[in-house]
Design a protein around this motif. Structure first.
Motif, mmCIF file in Angstrom:
data_model
loop_
_atom_site.group_PDB
_atom_site.id
_atom_site.type_symbol
_atom_site.label_atom_id
_atom_site.label_comp_id
_atom_site.label_asym_id
_atom_site.label_seq_id
_atom_site.Cartn_x
_atom_site.Cartn_y
_atom_site.Cartn_z
ATOM 1 N N THR A 178 0.839 -1.198 0.000
ATOM 2 C CA THR A 178 0.000 0.000 0.000
ATOM 3 C C THR A 178 0.869 1.241 0.000
ATOM 4 N N ALA A 179 0.481 2.241 -0.759
ATOM 5 C CA ALA A 179 1.076 3.582 -0.709
ATOM 6 C C ALA A 179 2.599 3.571 -0.616
ATOM 7 N N LYS A 180 3.248 2.836 -1.509
ATOM 8 C CA LYS A 180 4.712 2.773 -1.583
ATOM 9 C C LYS A 180 5.346 2.195 -0.324
ATOM 10 N N VAL A 181 4.596 1.352 0.364
ATOM 11 C CA VAL A 181 5.094 0.714 1.581
ATOM 12 C C VAL A 181 4.782 -0.777 1.515
ATOM 13 N N GLY A 182 5.745 -1.614 1.889
ATOM 14 C CA GLY A 182 5.502 -3.043 2.026
ATOM 15 C C GLY A 182 5.846 -3.846 0.788
ATOM 16 N N LYS A 183 6.676 -4.868 0.964
ATOM 17 C CA LYS A 183 7.060 -5.745 -0.133
ATOM 18 C C LYS A 183 5.957 -6.759 -0.403
ATOM 19 N N LEU A 184 5.711 -7.029 -1.672
ATOM 20 C CA LEU A 184 4.680 -7.991 -2.043
ATOM 21 C C LEU A 184 5.159 -9.418 -1.784
ATOM 22 N N PHE A 185 4.220 -10.298 -1.484
ATOM 23 C CA PHE A 185 4.539 -11.702 -1.236
ATOM 24 C C PHE A 185 3.411 -12.571 -1.777
ATOM 25 N N ALA A 186 3.746 -13.821 -2.065
ATOM 26 C CA ALA A 186 2.759 -14.746 -2.621
ATOM 27 C C ALA A 186 1.723 -15.128 -1.569
ATOM 28 N N LEU A 187 0.493 -15.305 -2.025
ATOM 29 C CA LEU A 187 -0.599 -15.756 -1.158
ATOM 30 C C LEU A 187 -0.704 -17.271 -1.309
ATOM 31 N N GLU A 188 0.005 -17.992 -0.459
ATOM 32 C CA GLU A 188 0.099 -19.443 -0.635
ATOM 33 C C GLU A 188 0.065 -20.200 0.688
ATOM 34 N N SER A 189 -0.451 -19.538 1.735
ATOM 35 C CA SER A 189 -0.541 -20.184 3.048
ATOM 36 C C SER A 189 -1.999 -20.434 3.388
ATOM 37 N N PRO A 190 -2.500 -21.660 3.144
ATOM 38 C CA PRO A 190 -3.902 -21.936 3.475
ATOM 39 C C PRO A 190 -4.111 -21.945 4.986
ATOM 40 N N PRO A 191 -5.362 -21.763 5.446
ATOM 41 C CA PRO A 191 -6.571 -21.570 4.635
ATOM 42 C C PRO A 191 -6.614 -20.184 3.995
ATOM 43 N N TYR A 192 -7.567 -20.035 3.068
ATOM 44 C CA TYR A 192 -7.742 -18.783 2.346
ATOM 45 C C TYR A 192 -9.051 -18.118 2.781
ATOM 46 N N PHE A 193 -9.091 -16.792 2.641
ATOM 47 C CA PHE A 193 -10.237 -16.030 3.136
ATOM 48 C C PHE A 193 -10.721 -15.043 2.080
ATOM 49 N N ALA A 194 -12.007 -14.741 2.142
ATOM 50 C CA ALA A 194 -12.609 -13.740 1.246
ATOM 51 C C ALA A 194 -13.484 -12.810 2.075
ATOM 52 N N PHE A 195 -13.262 -11.529 1.890
ATOM 53 C CA PHE A 195 -14.018 -10.516 2.630
ATOM 54 C C PHE A 195 -14.748 -9.630 1.629
ATOM 55 N N ALA A 196 -16.074 -9.619 1.695
ATOM 56 C CA ALA A 196 -16.869 -8.805 0.772
ATOM 57 C C ALA A 196 -16.756 -7.338 1.158
#
Length: 466
Positions: free
Chosen positions: A371-389
């Motif tokens: 976010t906003a030029k902060v924080g290194k991206l990483f893969a989303l590969e640690s289950p379980p997975y979540f979805a927030f509407a």
């Protein structure tokens, strides 16, 4: 049936109560009308209770160096050069006096914090409900006439000033002036469609329950000029399918859990399972992109590593209620089925994102940071997975009528409509393209008092002349 007063204030939130108390303390007769059943259902109570003030004793005690120059610079930056310098100067001329005036009437400020749109901490923290309660206490001491469930239906000029019509055949004659403190128009879809096209599709409306734009309608009927409509923008953080609440007398409830999972490395996908925006841009831009989707909502997808970070860091971006309301799947396919997202599409989307993260490259949408030029991206590969509407939400509009430095409303020719004033969220031109945290409540209190003072001065001059 008509009754006369020096001042009629329309709206009994922070702005309206400040105007009424100031006017009464200056010796004017005042009637306040409010369409809701209580002042505790307005935007002030729904807000964070922050005021932006400059060079206060509380700032100095916290060793914070602030100045009018710094405030002007921050307003110009935050407002994208669209904030009216004359109104900013008016704000600064009266802000310290209003800071102490509020405290003398029981409004306490606990500490100063950093907020949006400022390079120096100047958010003076209070409590939205207490602000209103203290102003109501001041009003009771003055025996102010406050009429609830009294919707102002129309505003007309007559030989004695202005006439404000209300329920049935009731009407009020304002001999000195009318102060409109009616709030914004976030709860009026037809007005949003006309003044801020596209925002009528916003699914979550927060803020005061009375924000229906009635002040704009009354002012426009008298030829008022509107401004700053291009600055009306939604935000993007709230649960998309919460039940609509109607508020409560004891406290206005905001029960939409904050779920900005993308701030911690999650991604946003459409109902069809495809990404549609780079998640490291600002929330308002994400909200506008989301409104272009057929469903006007999207899903924040994250894995267990993001969930653990949110729980450990106690971040403001994801609160515990958001985690509770998230759907959970042991696999991406299982999660997709719970959210009615095509499983193959979601798996393909997440795999493409993960591949870019592992390669250390910008992802397919061009995202470079969490976010906003902060924080290194990483893969989303640690289950379980979540979805927030999640979906865009609209709490404030901060645009409306154009005013001068006496806070008189200007007509379409740029001339003052004498005796007609505006303060608070109804006012356009002060903030510009975005707003500084706390500047909204401060402006409401400051401009409200300026309006009352100008009416008192005009009444005094009129009486001396006669």
């Amino acid at each position: 049936m008509s009754q006369a007063a020096d001042v009629v204030v329309v709206g009994a939130g922070c702005a309206g109560l400040c105007a009424a108390v100031e006017a009464a303390e200056l010796g004017l007769s005042v009637v306040v009308v409010e369409k809701l059943e209580s002042s505790l259902l307005n935007s002030t109570v729904a807000s964070g209770g922050y005021f932006a003030f400059v060079d206060t004793d509380l700032q100095r005690r916290q060793r914070i160096l602030d100045s009018e120059t710094a405030f002007r610079r921050d307003m110009a930056m935050t407002g994208g050069g669209k904030s009216d310098p004359a109104l900013v100067d008016l704000f600064l001329e009266h802000q310290l006096d209003t800071y102490y005036w509020l405290q003398e009437r029981g409004v306490n400020f606990s500490q100063v914090e950093m907020g949006i749109g400022m390079n120096v901490p100047r958010c003076h923290a209070s409590d939205g409900q207490r602000i209103v309660e203290m102003l109501l206490r001041a009003a009771r001491k003055l025996k102010l006439d406050i009429r609830y469930r009294w919707p102002a239906k129309s505003l007309t000029r007559d030989g004695n000033g202005f006439s404000v019509s209300g329920p049935g055949d009731e009407a009020l004659c304002a001999r000195g002036g009318v102060i409109l403190a009616t709030g914004g128009f976030s709860r009026n879809p037809s007005l949003l469609a006309r003044l801020a096209p596209g925002l009528e599709r916003v699914r979550i409306i927060d803020g005061g329950l009375g924000s229906n734009g009635d002040g704009i309608a009354m002012a426009e009927a008298l030829g008022a000029q509107l401004c700053s409509m291009e600055s009306v923008k939604p935000n993007f953080y709230a649960y998309a399918f919460r039940e609509e609440r109607q508020g409560a007398l004891e406290r206005f409830h905001h029960d939409a859990p904050v779920g900005m999972v993308y701030h911690l490395g999650g991604i946003l996908v459409t109902q069809s399972g495809r990404r549609y925006v780079r998640e490291d841009i600002n929330a308002k831009s994400i909200a506008l992109a989301t409104l272009k989707l057929p469903e006007a909502m999207s899903w924040g997808i994250y894995d267990d590593s993001v969930r653990r970070r949110a729980a450990e860091e106690k971040t403001i971006y994801i609160n515990p209620l958001a985690l509770e309301k998230s759907l959970r799947g042991d696999s991406l396919e299982g999660l997709a089925q719970l959210a009615n997202i095509p499983p193959d599409a979601l798996v393909e989307t997440v795999n493409a994102y993960n591949a870019a993260c592992r390669a250390g490259q910008a992802d397919p949408m061009g995202r470079e940071y969490q976010t906003a030029k902060v924080g290194k991206l990483f893969a989303l590969e640690s289950p379980p997975y979540f979805a927030f509407a999640t979906a865009p939400n609209l709490a404030t509009t901060f645009s409306g009528v154009r005013i001068n430095t006496q806070v008189e409303i200007l007509n379409r020719d740029g001339k003052a409509i004498e005796g007609l004033y505006a303060c608070g969220e109804l006012v356009g031109g002060f903030h510009g393209m975005n707003f500084m945290t706390g500047a909204g409540l401060s402006q409401a209190a400051i401009f409200a008092r300026v309006a009352a003072q100008h009416i008192a001065k005009s009444r005094s001059e009129l009486q001396r002349g006669s």
